[in-house]
Scaffold this motif. Structure first.
Motif, PDB file in Angstrom:
ATOM      1  N   ILE A 127      -4.532  16.442   2.414  1.00  0.00           N
ATOM      2  CA  ILE A 127      -4.603  15.554   3.582  1.00  0.00           C
ATOM      3  C   ILE A 127      -3.428  15.831   4.525  1.00  0.00           C
ATOM      4  CG2 ILE A 127      -4.433  13.117   4.289  1.00  0.00           C
ATOM      5  CD1 ILE A 127      -7.159  14.057   3.116  1.00  0.00           C
ATOM      6  N   PHE A 145      -4.816  16.121  -3.739  1.00  0.00           N
ATOM      7  CA  PHE A 145      -5.479  15.458  -2.613  1.00  0.00           C
ATOM      8  C   PHE A 145      -4.528  15.085  -1.481  1.00  0.00           C
ATOM      9  CE2 PHE A 145      -7.174  11.745  -0.375  1.00  0.00           C
ATOM     10  CZ  PHE A 145      -8.383  12.262   0.060  1.00  0.00           C
ATOM     11  N   ASP A 192     -12.982   1.568  -3.803  1.00  0.00           N
ATOM     12  CA  ASP A 192     -11.615   1.949  -4.191  1.00  0.00           C
ATOM     13  C   ASP A 192     -11.339   3.423  -3.903  1.00  0.00           C
ATOM     14  OD1 ASP A 192     -13.315   2.721  -6.255  1.00  0.00           O
ATOM     15  OD2 ASP A 192     -11.814   2.462  -7.802  1.00  0.00           O
ATOM     16  N   LEU A 193     -12.411   4.244  -3.865  1.00  0.00           N
ATOM     17  CA  LEU A 193     -12.196   5.654  -3.539  1.00  0.00           C
ATOM     18  C   LEU A 193     -11.843   5.804  -2.059  1.00  0.00           C
ATOM     19  CD1 LEU A 193     -15.035   7.399  -5.550  1.00  0.00           C
ATOM     20  CD2 LEU A 193     -12.676   6.991  -6.196  1.00  0.00           C
ATOM     21  N   ARG A 199       2.017   7.078   5.454  1.00  0.00           N
ATOM     22  CA  ARG A 199       1.322   7.206   4.163  1.00  0.00           C
ATOM     23  C   ARG A 199       1.404   8.631   3.652  1.00  0.00           C
ATOM     24  NH1 ARG A 199      -4.129   4.434   6.137  1.00  0.00           N
ATOM     25  NH2 ARG A 199      -3.504   2.252   6.176  1.00  0.00           N
ATOM     26  N   ARG A 200       1.284   9.598   4.546  1.00  0.00           N
ATOM     27  CA  ARG A 200       1.310  10.997   4.100  1.00  0.00           C
ATOM     28  C   ARG A 200       2.690  11.403   3.633  1.00  0.00           C
ATOM     29  NH1 ARG A 200      -1.574  13.283   9.287  1.00  0.00           N
ATOM     30  NH2 ARG A 200      -3.572  12.279   8.993  1.00  0.00           N
ATOM     31  N   ARG A 219      -0.671   6.460   9.315  1.00  0.00           N
ATOM     32  CA  ARG A 219      -1.171   7.574   8.500  1.00  0.00           C
ATOM     33  C   ARG A 219      -0.039   8.537   8.179  1.00  0.00           C
ATOM     34  NH1 ARG A 219      -6.322   7.041  11.263  1.00  0.00           N
ATOM     35  NH2 ARG A 219      -5.694   8.385  12.959  1.00  0.00           N
ATOM     36  N   PHE A 272      -3.767   3.312  -8.435  1.00  0.00           N
ATOM     37  CA  PHE A 272      -4.706   2.197  -8.431  1.00  0.00           C
ATOM     38  C   PHE A 272      -5.061   1.703  -9.826  1.00  0.00           C
ATOM     39  CE2 PHE A 272      -5.130   4.404  -4.501  1.00  0.00           C
ATOM     40  CZ  PHE A 272      -5.346   3.397  -3.572  1.00  0.00           C
ATOM     41  N   GLU A 320     -10.436   3.488  -0.327  1.00  0.00           N
ATOM     42  CA  GLU A 320      -9.088   2.935  -0.224  1.00  0.00           C
ATOM     43  C   GLU A 320      -8.052   3.987  -0.657  1.00  0.00           C
ATOM     44  OE1 GLU A 320      -8.055  -0.376  -2.847  1.00  0.00           O
ATOM     45  OE2 GLU A 320      -7.584  -1.505  -1.033  1.00  0.00           O
ATOM     46  N   ALA A 321      -8.357   4.695  -1.738  1.00  0.00           N
ATOM     47  CA  ALA A 321      -7.432   5.730  -2.207  1.00  0.00           C
ATOM     48  C   ALA A 321      -7.270   6.815  -1.155  1.00  0.00           C
ATOM     49  CB  ALA A 321      -7.942   6.331  -3.518  1.00  0.00           C
ATOM     50  N   ALA A 322      -8.395   7.234  -0.571  1.00  0.00           N
ATOM     51  CA  ALA A 322      -8.320   8.274   0.461  1.00  0.00           C
ATOM     52  C   ALA A 322      -7.457   7.793   1.623  1.00  0.00           C
ATOM     53  CB  ALA A 322      -9.719   8.639   0.941  1.00  0.00           C
ATOM     54  N   LYS A 323      -7.637   6.530   2.003  1.00  0.00           N
ATOM     55  CA  LYS A 323      -6.838   5.967   3.094  1.00  0.00           C
ATOM     56  C   LYS A 323      -5.371   5.913   2.719  1.00  0.00           C
ATOM     57  CE  LYS A 323      -9.959   2.759   5.392  1.00  0.00           C
ATOM     58  NZ  LYS A 323     -10.293   1.337   5.429  1.00  0.00           N
ATOM     59  N   ALA A 324      -5.102   5.511   1.478  1.00  0.00           N
ATOM     60  CA  ALA A 324      -3.718   5.326   1.043  1.00  0.00           C
ATOM     61  C   ALA A 324      -2.933   6.634   1.080  1.00  0.00           C
ATOM     62  CB  ALA A 324      -3.681   4.740  -0.360  1.00  0.00           C
ATOM     63  N   PHE A 325      -3.642   7.763   1.044  1.00  0.00           N
ATOM     64  CA  PHE A 325      -2.940   9.034   1.141  1.00  0.00           C
ATOM     65  C   PHE A 325      -2.891   9.543   2.573  1.00  0.00           C
ATOM     66  CE2 PHE A 325      -3.614   8.814  -3.362  1.00  0.00           C
ATOM     67  CZ  PHE A 325      -2.415   9.300  -3.844  1.00  0.00           C
ATOM     68  N   GLY A 326      -3.284   8.682   3.501  1.00  0.00           N
ATOM     69  CA  GLY A 326      -3.124   9.024   4.913  1.00  0.00           C
ATOM     70  C   GLY A 326      -4.288   9.784   5.519  1.00  0.00           C
ATOM     71  N   SER A 327      -5.485   9.701   4.924  1.00  0.00           N
ATOM     72  CA  SER A 327      -6.635  10.421   5.476  1.00  0.00           C
ATOM     73  C   SER A 327      -7.058   9.826   6.813  1.00  0.00           C
ATOM     74  CB  SER A 327      -7.834  10.331   4.532  1.00  0.00           C
ATOM     75  OG  SER A 327      -7.475  10.699   3.248  1.00  0.00           O
TER      76      SER A 327
END
Lengths: 311, 408
Positions: free
Chosen positions: B135, B131, A185-186, B106-107, B103, B114, A188-195
Motif C-alpha cells: 500500500i 500488505f 473487518d477486512l 496510517r501508512r 492515509r 485486529f 477496515e484492515a485495508a483502511k488501517a494500513f492506509g489504502s
C-alpha cells in the motif's frame, strides 16, 4: 355496461409513435449510430475470426479450456458436441451465435461490473439502480425488441444490443452483492494500513467478490443465450435464425437442429463459466484472477510459470 | 525516566446518532450515558477522554464490552472520526486532517492488529505480511524481503507461501502482528488481539509480545477486556467504563489503590503477588558496612531488629548475608572476625520483580536482598512474607506495606 373508454380514449400508441419517430430517432440518430459502432466492430471481427478458424483448432482450444476449468469429462463432451454440430451442418451458424454471445457478454462485463461497483459503493446509486434493474428483469424478452427496432433498426447488431440490455442485470446485481458481502473487518484492515478506495477495490474487494461476480457472469451468459435466439425475430443471424426459419416453414427438422445446437452451446458455456467461478481445491494457485488465468495458460506454456521457489 | 509523549489525546468525545449536538450539551450538563440515550437516542461512545501515551510504552485500555474501548482505538487511526477533541501524533491532529493526510499517517506511523485477525484470505501469508508495504508503494522485492523478516520475528517464515485458512488461530494472529510490524510503524494499535485465542495460546502470545517489545520498543495501545492481561502487559493501564477513563495508572496503582468501587470489583480476584513488585513488601535492610563489621555489634543489631540474618554492604552493594548463628560461631572461634562467616551466595532480586517470582529464592531460608537498577541494596524480604503472600494472606501485604511506609 360502463367502460372507462366511453369517457376518454387515450391514443397512447399514437403518442409513442409521435415521440419516437418525431423526436427521439431524428434527434438522437447520431447517438444511436455511435452506440452501434463498437458493438458492430467487435461482432463483425469475432464472427469473421471464428468462422475462419478451422474446426480442429477450435475444438482443440475449447476442449482444452473445458478440461482445465470443468474437468476431463466436460472436455470430451465439448469435442463431441462440436463434432455433432459440424456434422448436422450448423457450424457457421453456431460460430455466428457464439460471436454474438461473446460480444454481448463482453459489453455486459464492461458496463455491468463498473455499475455494480458503483452500486456497492453508494447506497443512493443502488436505490436508483435497483428499480431500473427490477423493471429490466420483469419486461418479457419480446418487448425489448420493439424500442430496439425503433432506435437501432433491424439486423444482427441491434439483436446483440437487445441481448446486452436483456442480459445486463445479473452481473450488476451480483457484482454489487459480491463487493458488499466482503467482510467488514477486512475492509477496515485495508483502511488501517492506509489504502486508498482504489487500492481497497483492487486489493481486497474485487478478488474476494470474484466468485460472486463469476456467478453473475454465468447468469448473464445464460440470459444472453436465450435472447440471442429471440433476436432472430429482428433479423439477427445464427442458430436463432435457423430455429426461426424452421418455425416459420413448419420445418420441424430444421428447427430442432437449431435448438439442439443452442442447447449444446449452452451446456458447454455454462459448465466452463461455472468451472471458472468455482474455487478449485486450492493448491499453489489462489482463486484470484491471476490464478484463474494461469490455470488456463498452464497447459499451453507447459506449467513453466512457477511461483517463488519453496524452501 | 523522562519520555517523549507520542500520542496525546485531549477531551475526546464520540457520540453515535443523529442528535449529536444535543447530546454534547447534555454531557456538559453532567447527564449519564443512559439518560442521554433515553432523551436523544444518541449513544455516547467515548466521553471526555484525555491521556498522554509515552513513546515506547504499552498502554492498555481495559473495559467490558460497550465501554467504548474499540471506538477509542479506532479514533486513534481515524477509522472513526471523533465528535470533538484532538488526537495528536508528532504535531499532527488525526481528528482534524484531510483523508490524504490520514492515509499518510496510517501508512507511515500507525498500524493495527485486529481481534479476528482480519487476514486477507486470498493472499498468502507473505502477501498478507507485505500488505502495508504494498500500500505504501514499496517495490515487490524489497517488500517481500521485509515481510519475510517480519514473519521471522514471529517465527512463521516457513509458512510464507501458505494461506491464512491453513494456519491455527494463534499462528494467524502472529501473521496479523507481523503484518502490523512489517511497515515499521511507530505506533501499534492492538484491538483485543488475543481475545479470540484459547487461554494457553493467549498466555504464550502475551509473553511473545513482551519479548518482541523488549527489542522493538514500539508505542503500543492495547485493548483488552481481561484485567489479568492488562496487568501483565501494561506499563500503564486505563480502566474504561461508559466511555470514560475511570482510572489510569500502573498495574500496582490500579490493584493497590482502586479509584472506585467499579475498579475494586475487578481487582478483587487478582493475584496480587503477580502484580506487586518485591519492593512493596520489602523491609528496610538495616545493613551493616563491610568495613566496620564485627561480630558483637552485628549480633546486637540482629537482636535489636529481631532478625535471624543481616546483610552486609560495601559501597551500598550487598556483598553477603550474616546469619545469627554464624556470627555467634565467629565470636567464639575466630575472635569476632565474621567476614569468613558471610554467606556470599545470597538470594537477590530486582525491586520491580513480581513477588510471585521470589518464591524460588525464598526457599533458601535467607532474607532476599532487594536491589535497584544500580545494584544498591534498598531492602530485604523475609521468606515468611513471600509464603504468606502466596498463601493469599492479604493482610500481611497491607501490614508489610504499612510497616514499610512507617519505616520510611
Amino acid at each position: 355496461m360502463y367502460s372507462p373508454a366511453d369517457m376518454l380514449e387515450i391514443p397512447f400508441a399514437d403518442w409513442v409513435d409521435d415521440f419516437v419517430r418525431g423526436f427521439l430517432v431524428p434527434t438522437f440518430r447520431p447517438v444511436f449510430r455511435a452506440m452501434q459502432e463498437p458493438v458492430d466492430f467487435l461482432m463483425q471481427n469475432l464472427d469473421a475470426f471464428l468462422n475462419a478458424v478451422p474446426w480442429l483448432i477450435f475444438a482443440a482450444v475449447l476442449g482444452l479450456i473445458a478440461w482445465r476449468t470443468a474437468g476431463r469429462g466436460m472436455a470430451i463432451f465439448t469435442v463431441l458436441a462440436l463434432a455433432f454440430i459440424d456434422m448436422i451442418g450448423l457450424w457457421s451458424e453456431t460460430m455466428t451465435t457464439l460471436s454474438m454471445i461473446i460480444t454481448a457478454v463482453v459489453f455486459c462485463i464492461v458496463l455491468g461490473v463498473p455499475l455494480g461497483i458503483a452500486a456497492a459503493r453508494s447506497d443512493k446509486f443502488l436505490s436508483i439502480l435497483r428499480p431500473i434493474l427490477d423493471i429490466m428483469q420483469t419486461i418479457p424478452s419480446f418487448v425489448y425488441l420493439v424500442p430496439i427496432v425503433m432506435l437501432f433498426g433491424v439486423g444482427t447488431v441491434p439483436g446483440v444490443i437487445a441481448t446486452i440490455i436483456f442480459a445486463l442485470p445479473p452481473i450488476i446485481r451480483l457484482t454489487n452483492l459480491g463487493i458488499r458481502n466482503v467482510r467488514g473487518d477486512l475492509i477496515e484492515a485495508a483502511k488501517a494500513f492506509g489504502s486508498t478506495p482504489r487500492q481497497i477495490l483492487w486489493e481486497v474487494q474485487l478478488p474476494l467478490a470474484l466468485r460472486t461476480i463469476m456467478a453473475g457472469l454465468n447468469q448473464t451468459l445464460m440470459l444472453a443465450l436465450s435472447m440471442v435466439v429471440i433476436a432472430a425475430l429482428i433479423g439477427a443471424g445464427g442458430l436463432g435464425l435457423t430455429v426461426n426459419t424452421g418455425l416459420g416453414r413448419l420445418a420441424v427438422g430444421t428447427a430442432t437442429a437449431g435448438g439442439v445446437g443452442i442447447v449444446l452451446l449452452a451446456i458447454i458455456l455454462d459448465r466452463i463459466t461455472q468451472g471458472l467461478g468455482e474455487a478449485k481445491k486450492r493448491t499453489d494457485e489462489s482463486k484470484s484472477v491471476k490464478g484463474t488465468v494461469s490455470r488456463l495458460l498452464k497447459p499451453i506454456f507447459g506449467g513453466s510459470r512457477s511461483t517463488e521457489p519453496a524452501e | 525516566m523522562a519520555m517523549a509523549t507520542k500520542l496525546s489525546i485531549k477531551a475526546l468525545y464520540k457520540i453515535f446518532g443523529e442528535r449529536g449536538d444535543e447530546a454534547m450539551r447534555l454531557i456538559e450538563s453532567g447527564k449519564t450515558k443512559d439518560e442521554i440515550l433515553a432523551e436523544t437516542g444518541a449513544t455516547v461512545g467515548v466521553n471526555d477522554v484525555s491521556v498522554d501515551i509515552e513513546e515506547g510504552e504499552i498502554f492498555v485500555v481495559m473495559g467490558l464490552s460497550g465501554s467504548g474501548k474499540s471506538t477509542l482505538i479506532r479514533m486513534l487511526n481515524g477509522l472513526i472520526a471523533p465528535t470533538s477533541g484532538t488526537i495528536t501524533i508528532d504535531g499532527d491532529d488525526i481528528a482534524h486532517c484531510s483523508d490524504e493526510k490520514i492515509r499518510e499517517i496510517r501508512r507511515q506511523k500507525i498500524s493495527m492488529v485486529f481481534q479476528h485477525f482480519a487476514l486477507f484470505p486470498h493472499k498468502t501469508i507473505l502477501e498478507n505480511a507485505a500488505f502495508g508495504l504494498k500500500i505504501k508503494g514499496v517495490g515487490v522485492a524489497e517488500r517481500n524481503e521485509r515481510a519475510r523478516k517480519s514473519l521471522a520475528q514471529v517465527g512463521l517464515e516457513q509458512y510464507a507461501d501458505s494461506y491464512p485458512e491453513q494456519l491455527s488461530g494463534g499462528m494467524q494472529q502472529r501473521v496479523g502482528l507481523a503484518r502490523g510490524l512489517a511497515a515499521e510503524p511507530q505506533v501499534l494499535l492492538m484491538d483485543e488481539p488475543f481475545g479470540a485465542l484459547d487461554p494457553l495460546i493467549r498466555r504464550d502470545m502475551q509473553e511473545e509480545l513482551l519479548e518482541l517489545q523488549r527489542s522493538l520498543g514500539k508505542t503500543i495501545v492495547f485493548i483488552t477486556h481481561d484485567l489479568n492481561e492488562a496487568l501483565i502487559l501494561g506499563d500503564k493501564i486505563a480502566i474504561m467504563k461508559g466511555g470514560r477513563f475511570v482510572q489510569v495508572g500502573t498495574a500496582e496503582e490500579i490493584v493497590g489503590s482502586p479509584a472506585d468501587a467499579y475498579v475494586e470489583a475487578f481487582t478483587k480476584d487478582i493475584d496480587r503477588s503477580r502484580v506487586f513488585p518485591a519492593q512493596r513488601v520489602a523491609k528496610p535492610a538495616e545493613a551493616l558496612q563491610k568495613a566496620d563489621l564485627v561480630a558483637p555489634s552485628a549480633l546486637s543489631a540482629m537482636e535489636r531488629l529481631g532478625r535471624d540474618a543481616i546483610y552486609v554492604v560495601e559501597n551500598g552493594k550487598p556483598v553477603g548475608v550474616l546469619r545469627y548463628r554464624d556470627a555467634q560461631g565467629a565470636l567464639q572461634n575466630a575472635g569476632g572476625d565474621c567476614l569468613s562467616a558471610l554467606v556470599t551466595s545470597f538470594p537477590k532480586a530486582d525491586r520491580k520483580k513480581p513477588i510471585f517470582e521470589l518464591y524460588p529464592l525464598a526457599r533458601k531460608g535467607l532474607p532476599i536482598a532487594i536491589v535497584d537498577d544500580a545494584d544498591q541494596l534498598i531492602g530485604v524480604v523475609e521468606p515468611e512474607t513471600i509464603f504468606a503472600e502466596l498463601a493469599g494472606d492479604d493482610e500481611t501485604v497491607e501490614e508489610e506495606a504499612a510497616l514499610k511506609t512507617a519505616a520510611e
